[in-house]
Design a protein around this motif. Structure first.
Motif, mmCIF file in Angstrom:
data_model
loop_
_atom_site.group_PDB
_atom_site.id
_atom_site.type_symbol
_atom_site.label_atom_id
_atom_site.label_comp_id
_atom_site.label_asym_id
_atom_site.label_seq_id
_atom_site.Cartn_x
_atom_site.Cartn_y
_atom_site.Cartn_z
ATOM 1 N N THR A 68 1.159 -1.202 -0.139
ATOM 2 C CA THR A 68 0.233 0.225 0.148
ATOM 3 C C THR A 68 0.608 1.213 0.290
ATOM 4 N N LYS A 69 0.121 2.074 -0.336
ATOM 5 C CA LYS A 69 1.412 3.790 -0.251
ATOM 6 C C LYS A 69 1.205 3.793 1.266
ATOM 7 N N LYS A 70 0.947 3.022 2.193
ATOM 8 C CA LYS A 70 1.805 3.199 3.449
ATOM 9 C C LYS A 70 2.986 1.799 3.752
ATOM 10 N N MET A 71 2.884 1.008 3.544
ATOM 11 C CA MET A 71 3.761 -0.665 4.193
ATOM 12 C C MET A 71 3.052 -0.754 3.098
ATOM 13 N N THR A 72 4.829 -1.845 3.352
ATOM 14 C CA THR A 72 4.573 -3.728 2.257
ATOM 15 C C THR A 72 4.847 -4.779 3.346
ATOM 16 N N PHE A 73 3.838 -5.155 3.088
ATOM 17 C CA PHE A 73 2.825 -6.543 4.069
ATOM 18 C C PHE A 73 4.233 -8.220 3.238
ATOM 19 N N SER A 74 4.463 -8.688 4.262
ATOM 20 C CA SER A 74 4.997 -10.293 2.905
ATOM 21 C C SER A 74 4.776 -11.266 4.593
ATOM 22 N N THR A 75 4.328 -12.809 4.083
ATOM 23 C CA THR A 75 3.465 -12.520 4.882
ATOM 24 C C THR A 75 4.758 -14.060 5.321
ATOM 25 N N ALA A 76 5.911 -14.403 4.934
ATOM 26 C CA ALA A 76 7.058 -14.438 4.830
ATOM 27 C C ALA A 76 8.014 -13.803 6.119
ATOM 28 N N LYS A 77 7.890 -12.103 6.727
ATOM 29 C CA LYS A 77 8.356 -11.660 6.922
ATOM 30 C C LYS A 77 7.802 -11.613 8.079
ATOM 31 N N ASP A 78 6.882 -10.971 7.573
ATOM 32 C CA ASP A 78 6.060 -10.316 8.696
ATOM 33 C C ASP A 78 4.841 -10.972 9.266
ATOM 34 N N TYR A 79 4.750 -12.054 9.455
ATOM 35 C CA TYR A 79 3.560 -13.101 10.263
ATOM 36 C C TYR A 79 3.014 -13.055 11.354
ATOM 37 N N PRO A 80 4.319 -12.764 12.138
ATOM 38 C CA PRO A 80 4.533 -12.654 13.539
ATOM 39 C C PRO A 80 3.938 -11.825 14.385
ATOM 40 N N LYS A 81 4.551 -10.422 13.002
ATOM 41 C CA LYS A 81 3.728 -8.899 14.080
ATOM 42 C C LYS A 81 2.279 -9.004 13.693
ATOM 43 N N LEU A 82 1.661 -9.982 12.336
ATOM 44 C CA LEU A 82 -0.298 -9.757 12.183
ATOM 45 C C LEU A 82 -0.312 -10.889 13.437
ATOM 46 N N LEU A 83 0.566 -11.560 14.258
ATOM 47 C CA LEU A 83 0.134 -12.770 15.130
ATOM 48 C C LEU A 83 -0.123 -11.468 16.211
ATOM 49 N N LYS A 84 0.933 -10.416 17.240
ATOM 50 C CA LYS A 84 1.155 -9.672 17.966
ATOM 51 C C LYS A 84 -0.190 -8.938 17.998
ATOM 52 N N ASP A 85 -0.546 -7.820 16.253
ATOM 53 C CA ASP A 85 -1.120 -6.998 16.867
ATOM 54 C C ASP A 85 -2.538 -8.201 17.457
ATOM 55 N N ALA A 86 -3.867 -9.077 16.416
ATOM 56 C CA ALA A 86 -3.723 -9.262 16.436
ATOM 57 C C ALA A 86 -4.537 -9.848 18.026
ATOM 58 N N LEU A 87 -3.426 -9.618 18.571
ATOM 59 C CA LEU A 87 -3.052 -11.040 19.987
ATOM 60 C C LEU A 87 -3.997 -9.893 21.078
ATOM 61 N N ASP A 88 -3.783 -8.603 20.859
ATOM 62 C CA ASP A 88 -3.868 -7.407 21.279
ATOM 63 C C ASP A 88 -5.396 -7.304 21.121
ATOM 64 N N ILE A 89 -6.243 -7.891 20.846
ATOM 65 C CA ILE A 89 -7.883 -8.187 20.300
ATOM 66 C C ILE A 89 -8.797 -8.906 20.517
ATOM 67 N N THR A 90 -8.242 -9.999 21.181
ATOM 68 C CA THR A 90 -8.425 -11.181 20.727
ATOM 69 C C THR A 90 -8.462 -11.454 22.249
ATOM 70 N N ASN A 91 -9.649 -12.078 22.499
ATOM 71 C CA ASN A 91 -10.233 -11.929 23.679
ATOM 72 C C ASN A 91 -9.433 -13.205 24.646
ATOM 73 N N GLU A 92 -8.958 -13.055 26.345
ATOM 74 C CA GLU A 92 -8.029 -14.406 27.164
ATOM 75 C C GLU A 92 -9.152 -15.544 26.549
ATOM 76 N N GLY A 93 -8.157 -16.729 26.558
ATOM 77 C CA GLY A 93 -9.577 -18.203 26.212
ATOM 78 C C GLY A 93 -10.512 -17.496 24.575
ATOM 79 N N GLY A 94 -9.779 -16.554 23.571
ATOM 80 C CA GLY A 94 -10.286 -16.846 22.861
ATOM 81 C C GLY A 94 -9.542 -17.117 21.721
ATOM 82 N N THR A 95 -10.004 -17.315 20.176
ATOM 83 C CA THR A 95 -9.539 -18.160 19.039
ATOM 84 C C THR A 95 -8.647 -17.573 18.019
ATOM 85 N N ILE A 96 -7.091 -17.925 17.802
ATOM 86 C CA ILE A 96 -6.789 -17.289 16.295
ATOM 87 C C ILE A 96 -7.013 -18.331 15.228
ATOM 88 N N ILE A 97 -7.665 -17.888 14.104
ATOM 89 C CA ILE A 97 -7.579 -18.506 12.753
ATOM 90 C C ILE A 97 -6.270 -18.557 12.405
#
Length: 397
Positions: free
Chosen positions: A307-336
């Motif tokens: 995008t204009k703001k950023m470049t995303f690659s699963t090969a290097k950025d997936y851990p960051k994606l998961l960490k951001d998702a964890l911040d808004i996942t309830n305790e005991g919740g599920t991430i697919i």
């Protein structure tokens, strides 16, 4: 007249191809390919001229061609293609007779013996995808073979070998009945709207069928966030499974009308669901600011996006994606967590998951894993062609 070229294989490639490896890599052959025509038949031999296999020359991102047969006398003609398609159709007999599912993969490239070619079934219509000019040069024989093997309501095609991998818009109709789109298909009794004549995409990724069912079966009474949501297929599965509410987030403007359409064909009031057209990472920040949390978060990003703001690659950025998702996942919740990036395997993918959870000092448990469904056949003993990796993770604390 189709070119027939005798090509000498390097010693390592001889072992791989003899053992069933279907892809012809550029460094597997000795002479230059610069004078070859796309679609040339390759008579693959060892240094003494001994026959190894027959393939075709077709440039795509994976290599320079694919093995078609290891029988020296076998002719590559309409009869050959009819045999391959017939064998593939027989393997999907249970899907053809299913009343719950009317869209699936009929022919999966190298897994069914012809790399660079896929055929999908959509409620009587067939969509043929061509991944190189080389395989497309066989189109007359292949279309005739398809007509011999199955009753086609109508046929559409996707040419996926244009400049820089970009799909060039065209009329994708080939033969038979012209479809009225959106065409409604069933998947595990859930309805989805597809369009076979609307650019590179159809409206649904068939390889996620089992994952959508798993989400449906676990969504009752849960709040669900669907990121990189495309046309909202996961959101539909969650809503039909009894979700308390879904939020679909995708940057593409057309995701809004397409997602609304998917809800409507299932008689779901789209106004009762949340649909956001925005960058997923911006949404993570928005959700964190507003203290929004979800019971289930679906992460199914493209392998690469800019995008204009950023470049995303699963090969290097997936851990960051998961960490951001964890911040808004309830305790005991599920991430697919899902990826279709073929450049790393499931073991490597799990290291991304472990890295993210360790850096967030959060315990987790993997409760389910998925790869390609049974109709997406992959070559025996070569798991690297099983590109889909999905891990369902329970957040422990």
């Amino acid at each position: 007249m189709r070119q027939l070229r005798e090509v000498r294989l390097q010693s390592k490639a001889i072992k791989d191809i003899t053992n069933g490896y279907p892809l012809i890599l550029k460094d597997a052959i000795e002479p230059s390919t610069s004078e070859m025509d796309e679609g040339s038949l390759l008579h693959l031999v060892d240094k003494n001229g001994g026959y190894i296999a027959t393939g075709y020359y077709g440039m795509q991102n994976k290599g320079i061609g694919w093995v078609l047969t290891r029988k020296e006398k076998e002719q590559i003609d309409k009869k050959f293609f009819a045999k391959k398609i017939s064998e593939a159709v027989a393997k999907r007999a249970n899907l053809y007779t299913s009343e719950d599912t009317t869209a699936f993969r009929v022919f999966n490239g190298e897994g069914d013996g012809i790399g660079g070619l896929t055929i999908d079934f959509f409620n009587g219509f067939y969509m043929v995808s061509w991944y190189s000019e080389g395989i497309y040069s066989f189109k007359e024989d292949i279309y005739q073979a398809l007509d011999e093997v199955v009753n086609t309501r109508g046929v559409y095609e996707k040419l996926r070998f244009h400049t820089n991998g970009q799909y060039v818009g065209q009329d994708d109709y080939v033969s038979g009945e012209k479809g009225e789109f959106p065409l409604i298909i069933l998947e595990n009794k859930m309805k989805y709207a597809v369009d076979l004549n609307d650019g590179a995409m159809t409206g649904i990724f068939l390889d996620q069928r089992n994952v959508r069912k798993a989400l449906h079966d676990h969504s009752n009474g849960k709040t669900v966030l669907n990121t990189f949501s495309y046309t909202g297929a996961f959101s539909v599965a969650a809503a039909l499974g009894g979700s308390l509410g879904t939020t679909s987030v995708d940057l593409a403007k057309r995701s809004l009308p397409k997602t609304i359409e998917q809800f409507q064909v299932n008689d779901i009031n789209h106004e009762s669901q949340d649909i956001k057209v925005m960058n997923v990472f911006d949404y993570f920040s928005y959700a964190a600011r507003h203290q929004l949390k979800f019971d289930i978060v679906v992460l199914d990003p493209p392998s690469f996006a800019r995008t204009k703001k950023m470049t995303f690659s699963t090969a290097k950025d997936y851990p960051k994606l998961l960490k951001d998702a964890l911040d808004i996942t309830n305790e005991g919740g599920t991430i697919i967590a899902s990826t279709n990036n073929a450049s790393f395997n499931m073991k490597k993918f799990k290291t991304f998951i472990d890295k993210a959870f360790k850096e967030k000092n959060t315990r987790y448990k993997i409760i389910e894993e998925y790869q390609l469904p049974e109709d997406f056949t992959v070559p025996h003993n070569f798991p690297e062609f099983n590109y889909l990796k999905v891990v369902i993770i329970k957040v422990m604390n």
